[in-house]
Design a protein around this motif. Sequence first.
Motif, PDB file in Angstrom:
ATOM      1  N   LEU A  26       0.827  -1.207   0.000  1.00 45.23           N
ATOM      2  CA  LEU A  26       0.000   0.000   0.000  1.00 45.23           C
ATOM      3  C   LEU A  26       0.862   1.258   0.000  1.00 45.23           C
ATOM      4  O   LEU A  26       0.625   2.179  -0.787  1.00 45.23           O
ATOM      5  CB  LEU A  26      -0.931   0.004   1.220  1.00 45.23           C
ATOM      6  CG  LEU A  26      -1.787   1.262   1.399  1.00 45.23           C
ATOM      7  CD1 LEU A  26      -2.754   1.424   0.219  1.00 45.23           C
ATOM      8  CD2 LEU A  26      -2.554   1.207   2.717  1.00 45.23           C
ATOM      9  N   ARG A  31       3.045   5.977  -6.739  1.00 42.28           N
ATOM     10  CA  ARG A  31       1.864   6.077  -7.605  1.00 42.28           C
ATOM     11  C   ARG A  31       1.371   7.508  -7.618  1.00 42.28           C
ATOM     12  O   ARG A  31       1.682   8.304  -6.722  1.00 42.28           O
ATOM     13  CB  ARG A  31       0.756   5.136  -7.138  1.00 42.28           C
ATOM     14  CG  ARG A  31       0.283   5.374  -5.725  1.00 42.28           C
ATOM     15  CD  ARG A  31      -0.887   4.466  -5.356  1.00 42.28           C
ATOM     16  NE  ARG A  31      -0.513   3.072  -5.311  1.00 42.28           N
ATOM     17  CZ  ARG A  31      -0.100   2.456  -4.193  1.00 42.28           C
ATOM     18  NH1 ARG A  31       0.023   3.139  -3.058  1.00 42.28           N
ATOM     19  NH2 ARG A  31       0.212   1.178  -4.218  1.00 42.28           N
ATOM     20  N   ASN A  33      -0.862  10.689  -7.073  1.00 44.38           N
ATOM     21  CA  ASN A  33      -1.700  11.057  -5.936  1.00 44.38           C
ATOM     22  C   ASN A  33      -3.184  11.070  -6.271  1.00 44.38           C
ATOM     23  O   ASN A  33      -4.022  10.926  -5.381  1.00 44.38           O
ATOM     24  CB  ASN A  33      -1.297  12.444  -5.401  1.00 44.38           C
ATOM     25  CG  ASN A  33      -0.012  12.396  -4.590  1.00 44.38           C
ATOM     26  OD1 ASN A  33       0.343  11.357  -4.046  1.00 44.38           O
ATOM     27  ND2 ASN A  33       0.678  13.526  -4.525  1.00 44.38           N
ATOM     28  N   SER A  36      -7.533   6.644  -7.952  1.00 43.28           N
ATOM     29  CA  SER A  36      -8.603   6.287  -7.022  1.00 43.28           C
ATOM     30  C   SER A  36      -8.180   5.114  -6.143  1.00 43.28           C
ATOM     31  O   SER A  36      -7.352   4.284  -6.548  1.00 43.28           O
ATOM     32  CB  SER A  36      -9.879   5.917  -7.785  1.00 43.28           C
ATOM     33  OG  SER A  36      -9.761   4.634  -8.364  1.00 43.28           O
ATOM     34  N   MET A  37      -8.759   5.038  -4.965  1.00 38.27           N
ATOM     35  CA  MET A  37      -8.418   3.955  -4.043  1.00 38.27           C
ATOM     36  C   MET A  37      -8.861   2.603  -4.585  1.00 38.27           C
ATOM     37  O   MET A  37      -8.276   1.581  -4.231  1.00 38.27           O
ATOM     38  CB  MET A  37      -9.042   4.204  -2.672  1.00 38.27           C
ATOM     39  CG  MET A  37      -8.373   5.314  -1.873  1.00 38.27           C
ATOM     40  SD  MET A  37      -6.571   5.080  -1.677  1.00 38.27           S
ATOM     41  CE  MET A  37      -6.508   3.529  -0.760  1.00 38.27           C
ATOM     42  N   VAL A  40      -5.896   1.617  -6.441  1.00 39.82           N
ATOM     43  CA  VAL A  40      -4.807   1.348  -5.490  1.00 39.82           C
ATOM     44  C   VAL A  40      -4.973  -0.029  -4.868  1.00 39.82           C
ATOM     45  O   VAL A  40      -4.035  -0.841  -4.836  1.00 39.82           O
ATOM     46  CB  VAL A  40      -4.767   2.426  -4.384  1.00 39.82           C
ATOM     47  CG1 VAL A  40      -3.789   2.024  -3.276  1.00 39.82           C
ATOM     48  CG2 VAL A  40      -4.362   3.779  -4.965  1.00 39.82           C
ATOM     49  N   TRP A  41      -6.182  -0.317  -4.400  1.00 35.14           N
ATOM     50  CA  TRP A  41      -6.428  -1.614  -3.757  1.00 35.14           C
ATOM     51  C   TRP A  41      -6.351  -2.753  -4.763  1.00 35.14           C
ATOM     52  O   TRP A  41      -5.919  -3.856  -4.425  1.00 35.14           O
ATOM     53  CB  TRP A  41      -7.773  -1.605  -3.042  1.00 35.14           C
ATOM     54  CG  TRP A  41      -7.803  -0.804  -1.785  1.00 35.14           C
ATOM     55  CD1 TRP A  41      -8.613   0.257  -1.502  1.00 35.14           C
ATOM     56  CD2 TRP A  41      -6.977  -0.984  -0.629  1.00 35.14           C
ATOM     57  NE1 TRP A  41      -8.340   0.741  -0.239  1.00 35.14           N
ATOM     58  CE2 TRP A  41      -7.348  -0.004   0.316  1.00 35.14           C
ATOM     59  CE3 TRP A  41      -5.963  -1.874  -0.289  1.00 35.14           C
ATOM     60  CZ2 TRP A  41      -6.743   0.116   1.569  1.00 35.14           C
ATOM     61  CZ3 TRP A  41      -5.355  -1.769   0.947  1.00 35.14           C
ATOM     62  CH2 TRP A  41      -5.734  -0.791   1.860  1.00 35.14           C
ATOM     63  N   TYR A 101     -14.080   4.683   1.408  1.00 30.67           N
ATOM     64  CA  TYR A 101     -13.051   5.480   0.755  1.00 30.67           C
ATOM     65  C   TYR A 101     -12.670   4.982  -0.638  1.00 30.67           C
ATOM     66  O   TYR A 101     -11.736   5.512  -1.242  1.00 30.67           O
ATOM     67  CB  TYR A 101     -11.784   5.494   1.619  1.00 30.67           C
ATOM     68  CG  TYR A 101     -11.951   6.110   2.976  1.00 30.67           C
ATOM     69  CD1 TYR A 101     -12.584   7.341   3.141  1.00 30.67           C
ATOM     70  CD2 TYR A 101     -11.470   5.462   4.121  1.00 30.67           C
ATOM     71  CE1 TYR A 101     -12.741   7.906   4.390  1.00 30.67           C
ATOM     72  CE2 TYR A 101     -11.624   6.023   5.380  1.00 30.67           C
ATOM     73  CZ  TYR A 101     -12.262   7.239   5.512  1.00 30.67           C
ATOM     74  OH  TYR A 101     -12.407   7.797   6.747  1.00 30.67           O
ATOM     75  N   TRP A 106      -6.067   8.584  -3.738  1.00 33.01           N
ATOM     76  CA  TRP A 106      -4.999   8.130  -2.856  1.00 33.01           C
ATOM     77  C   TRP A 106      -4.406   9.280  -2.045  1.00 33.01           C
ATOM     78  O   TRP A 106      -4.027   9.108  -0.887  1.00 33.01           O
ATOM     79  CB  TRP A 106      -3.909   7.462  -3.707  1.00 33.01           C
ATOM     80  CG  TRP A 106      -2.589   7.214  -3.058  1.00 33.01           C
ATOM     81  CD1 TRP A 106      -1.368   7.622  -3.510  1.00 33.01           C
ATOM     82  CD2 TRP A 106      -2.317   6.467  -1.860  1.00 33.01           C
ATOM     83  NE1 TRP A 106      -0.368   7.190  -2.687  1.00 33.01           N
ATOM     84  CE2 TRP A 106      -0.921   6.470  -1.658  1.00 33.01           C
ATOM     85  CE3 TRP A 106      -3.133   5.801  -0.946  1.00 33.01           C
ATOM     86  CZ2 TRP A 106      -0.314   5.836  -0.578  1.00 33.01           C
ATOM     87  CZ3 TRP A 106      -2.525   5.165   0.150  1.00 33.01           C
ATOM     88  CH2 TRP A 106      -1.145   5.189   0.316  1.00 33.01           C
ATOM     89  N   ASN A 107      -4.366  10.461  -2.614  1.00 34.47           N
ATOM     90  CA  ASN A 107      -3.789  11.612  -1.927  1.00 34.47           C
ATOM     91  C   ASN A 107      -4.471  11.892  -0.594  1.00 34.47           C
ATOM     92  O   ASN A 107      -3.831  12.356   0.350  1.00 34.47           O
ATOM     93  CB  ASN A 107      -3.875  12.856  -2.820  1.00 34.47           C
ATOM     94  CG  ASN A 107      -3.128  14.039  -2.229  1.00 34.47           C
ATOM     95  OD1 ASN A 107      -1.966  13.915  -1.872  1.00 34.47           O
ATOM     96  ND2 ASN A 107      -3.805  15.171  -2.119  1.00 34.47           N
ATOM     97  N   ARG A 110      -2.964   9.020   1.779  1.00 39.01           N
ATOM     98  CA  ARG A 110      -1.545   8.682   1.715  1.00 39.01           C
ATOM     99  C   ARG A 110      -0.795   9.079   2.982  1.00 39.01           C
ATOM    100  O   ARG A 110      -0.019   8.288   3.542  1.00 39.01           O
ATOM    101  CB  ARG A 110      -0.904   9.365   0.507  1.00 39.01           C
ATOM    102  CG  ARG A 110       0.593   9.093   0.360  1.00 39.01           C
ATOM    103  CD  ARG A 110       1.127   9.755  -0.901  1.00 39.01           C
ATOM    104  NE  ARG A 110       0.868  11.174  -0.903  1.00 39.01           N
ATOM    105  CZ  ARG A 110       1.602  12.082  -0.238  1.00 39.01           C
ATOM    106  NH1 ARG A 110       2.641  11.682   0.475  1.00 39.01           N
ATOM    107  NH2 ARG A 110       1.296  13.362  -0.294  1.00 39.01           N
TER     108      ARG A 110
END
Length: 271
Positions: A26, A31, A33, A36-37, A40-41, A101, A106-107, A110
């Motif tokens: 994570l 990556r 900022n 989207s999460m 990311v996930w 979320y 991600w920003n 983070r």
Amino acid sequence: MTPASNQNTLDSAHSKFKRGSIYDRLVGNGRSNDISMTKVWAEVFELPPDSPHLEDDVVTCLQATRSEIELLRSKLQAIGAPENLMHPGLTRFRNITSTAYINQAWNGLREEASKPENRLSFAWANWTLRDESEDDMPDDELAALRSELDSLEASLQDTEMTPYLRGFIRRQIDAIRTALKLYRVQGVKLIEEALHQVAGAYTVEKSRVEAEHANASEPAKSLLARTGAAIKKTAEIADSLDKIKKAGESAYTLAASVAPMVLPYVQNLLK
């Protein structure tokens, strides 16, 4: 040896919740900022980014992660671990894994996720539960299993067979696929549960499956055989990963339990 300084234990934990490993993926990867999460996930859980069910898969993995966090907390409390050793890492990580979320950038998470003190909670947990560790499934083996399931799914759509046999094969594919999807979160235990489910299906439906197999076309027989081979391979890999089973139940293996049920169909591949 102190838990905080033992970086190797961050990559081996009692369940494949892999407390340090998921956290490292994570916060350790650079990556954008504004990503989207959900994306990311998807990267953290190694989910196909172009899947039409990506958001649902991310939610499933996050819910499993939160369950593992609570299980970890319960285990540590049961052995008397001081509450302060679980904070702030576990609490922050649980907050970050909220499905509320997943559409946020991600920003926005983070900074909270990346605070260096978060790592200490995972290090203490891994060190404390080090005797409950399991080996990692090699990336190439995990990728090969997933690839074979995708191939089986494609073949299932293209092969003529009875609705019963199609449904039976699909259930076995789905059971293994779901376990592999959550492997990075819940580890080998979920694969073992899926294999027990598969073994139960072959046992309970044995007579019907045998009758369907006898009357099936050669392509359908071949697909059932390939499914059995994938199940057998999955069981062999699961056996190789579970250190606890190796130490305490060496006489029992999943492969030995599953093989007799799928072997009659797998042998069709060898003809």
